[in-house]
Design an enzyme around this catalytic site. Structure first.
Site, PDB file in Angstrom:
ATOM      1  CB  SER A   1     -43.330 -25.233   1.758  1.00  0.00           C
ATOM      2  OG  SER A   1     -42.036 -25.181   2.586  1.00  0.00           O
TER       3      SER A   1
ATOM      4  CD  GLU B   1     -32.994 -19.490   0.973  1.00  0.00           C
ATOM      5  OE1 GLU B   1     -32.319 -19.587  -0.194  1.00  0.00           O
ATOM      6  OE2 GLU B   1     -33.884 -20.089   1.181  1.00  0.00           O
TER       7      GLU B   1
ATOM      8  N   GLY C   1     -38.918 -23.683   2.463  1.00  0.00           N
ATOM      9  CA  GLY C   1     -37.960 -24.883   2.759  1.00  0.00           C
ATOM     10  C   GLY C   1     -38.150 -25.732   4.019  1.00  0.00           C
TER      11      GLY C   1
ATOM     12  CG  HIS D   1     -34.929 -15.562  -1.470  1.00  0.00           C
ATOM     13  ND1 HIS D   1     -34.484 -16.225  -0.449  1.00  0.00           N
ATOM     14  CD2 HIS D   1     -35.784 -16.086  -2.053  1.00  0.00           C
ATOM     15  CE1 HIS D   1     -35.216 -17.407  -0.323  1.00  0.00           C
ATOM     16  NE2 HIS D   1     -35.938 -17.409  -1.375  1.00  0.00           N
TER      17      HIS D   1
ATOM     18  CD  GLU E   1     -40.154 -16.559  -1.455  1.00  0.00           C
ATOM     19  OE1 GLU E   1     -40.658 -17.715  -2.316  1.00  0.00           O
ATOM     20  OE2 GLU E   1     -38.977 -16.185  -1.280  1.00  0.00           O
TER      21      GLU E   1
ATOM     22  CG  ASN F   1     -34.858 -19.328  -5.640  1.00  0.00           C
ATOM     23  OD1 ASN F   1     -33.852 -19.399  -6.106  1.00  0.00           O
ATOM     24  ND2 ASN F   1     -35.026 -18.854  -4.469  1.00  0.00           N
ATOM     25  CD1 TRP F   2     -34.579 -24.474 -10.292  1.00  0.00           C
ATOM     26  CD2 TRP F   2     -32.853 -24.282 -11.598  1.00  0.00           C
ATOM     27  NE1 TRP F   2     -35.067 -24.830 -11.650  1.00  0.00           N
ATOM     28  CE2 TRP F   2     -33.847 -24.746 -12.521  1.00  0.00           C
ATOM     29  CE3 TRP F   2     -31.645 -24.173 -12.230  1.00  0.00           C
ATOM     30  CZ2 TRP F   2     -33.697 -25.251 -13.858  1.00  0.00           C
ATOM     31  CZ3 TRP F   2     -31.524 -24.541 -13.770  1.00  0.00           C
ATOM     32  CH2 TRP F   2     -32.823 -24.972 -14.313  1.00  0.00           C
ATOM     33  CE  LYS F   3     -34.736 -21.393  -1.912  1.00  0.00           C
ATOM     34  NZ  LYS F   3     -35.349 -21.518  -0.768  1.00  0.00           N
TER      35      LYS F   3
ATOM     36  N   GLY G   1     -39.106 -22.840  -4.605  1.00  0.00           N
ATOM     37  CA  GLY G   1     -37.885 -23.571  -4.485  1.00  0.00           C
ATOM     38  C   GLY G   1     -37.755 -25.008  -4.567  1.00  0.00           C
ATOM     39  N   GLY G   2     -37.602 -25.639  -3.497  1.00  0.00           N
ATOM     40  CA  GLY G   2     -37.817 -27.045  -3.488  1.00  0.00           C
ATOM     41  C   GLY G   2     -38.346 -27.919  -4.669  1.00  0.00           C
TER      42      GLY G   2
HETATM   43  P1  PGA Z   1     -39.268 -23.276  -1.065  1.00  0.00           P
HETATM   44  O1  PGA Z   1     -38.518 -21.909  -1.234  1.00  0.00           O
HETATM   45  O2  PGA Z   1     -40.243 -23.450  -1.938  1.00  0.00           O
HETATM   46  O3  PGA Z   1     -38.444 -24.418  -0.935  1.00  0.00           O
HETATM   47  O4  PGA Z   1     -39.997 -23.283   0.590  1.00  0.00           O
HETATM   48  C1  PGA Z   1     -39.129 -20.954  -1.966  1.00  0.00           C
HETATM   49  C2  PGA Z   1     -38.163 -19.560  -1.995  1.00  0.00           C
HETATM   50  O5  PGA Z   1     -37.378 -19.579  -1.170  1.00  0.00           O
HETATM   51  O6  PGA Z   1     -38.306 -19.097  -3.082  1.00  0.00           O
END
Ligand code: PGA
Length: 246
Positions: A202, A97, A170, A95, A164, A9-11, A223-224
């Site tokens: 994470s 966010e 994050g 998600h 999640e 998930n590149w956001k 994500g990251g």
């Molecule tokens: P993260 O994000 O791996 O940076 O914690 C995961 C996500 O939000 O899908």
């Protein structure tokens, strides 16, 4: 048997140049990265670029959001049919966010799930509790409510579930394998047995093997760590084969 899936998930990260470089490195290292399915969920403007680059490879692509509406006067929104036309296999739905920063409700998430399904996409439904909810002992109640909102309106088929925990996204602080497994086992009771349930929060090269060793953790939503080719490839290696025996 369930599918193993590692999805990035590149956001809201990347540029044409950085995406070309990232995909180039991932594709170059894919040969010895095991056989799990993999995908990247990319910002809308880069879907065409990613589609061109990944066509014919074993990396699928998807979007990070989708409108609940089929078409109409919804300025700024993108429909599931548009994503399907761009070759998307997946769309993230719900998600945290989106829920937290953009106020998406359970009902809206359920409608987005149905819209994605209707266009032939595979929705990746995200559920997760906040730290306050976990500390209040409400984790199952919260993720159960989020999942039930979808189950009450759509069959859970051709779909992926992602647990999640909000406090792990994050933050560099991941759920322990045991904490994640407990929630995955609970979620597993509510969906068809072949459902692929991802852990997100994470997940990175250093902790992927431990998480993926859990019986109900079928893959990761990353994500990251999905923005660094070596990290993403290492997670894919940790995921191993295409199927997990149940
Ligand atoms: P993260 O994000 O791996 O940076 O914690 C995961 C996500 O939000 O899908």
């Amino acid at each position: 048997m369930r599918t193993r899936l590692v999805a990035g998930n590149w956001k809201m990260h990347g540029s044409r140049a950085s995406i070309q470089a990232l995909l180039g490195s991932i594709l170059a290292g894919l040969g010895d990265a095991g056989g799990a399915e993999c995908a990247v969920c990319v910002p809308y403007p880069y879907l065409q670029l990613v589609a061109e680059r990944l066509k014919g490879t074993r990396i699928a692509w998807g979007a990070q959001n989708v409108s609940e509406h089929a078409q109409g006067a919804y300025t700024g929104e993108v429909s599931a049919a548009m994503l399907a036309e761009l070759g998307c296999k997946y769309a993230l739905v719900g998600h945290s966010e989106r829920r937290q920063l953009y106020g998406e409700t359970d009902a809206q998430v359920a409608a987005k799930f149905a819209a994605a399904h209707g266009a032939g996409l595979t929705p990746i439904l995200c559920v997760g509790e906040t730290l306050a909810e976990r500390e209040a002992g409400r984790t199952e109640q919260v993720v159960g409510r989020q999942l039930d909102a979808v189950l009450n309106s759509s069959p859970f088929e051709n779909a992926v579930l992602a647990y999640e925990p909000v406090w792990a996204i994050g933050t560099g602080r991941n759920a322990t394998p045991e904490q994640a497994q407990a929630v995955h086992a609970f979620l597993r009771t509510k969906v068809p047995s072949e459902t692929c349930i991802l852990y997100g929060g994470s997940m990175k090269a250093a902790n992927a093997a431990g998480l993926l060793a859990m019986p109900d953790i079928d893959g990761g939503l990353i994500g990251g760590a999905s923005l660094a080719a070596e990290e993403f490839l290492a997670i894919l290696r940790a995921a191993g084969s295409k199927r997990v025996t149940t």
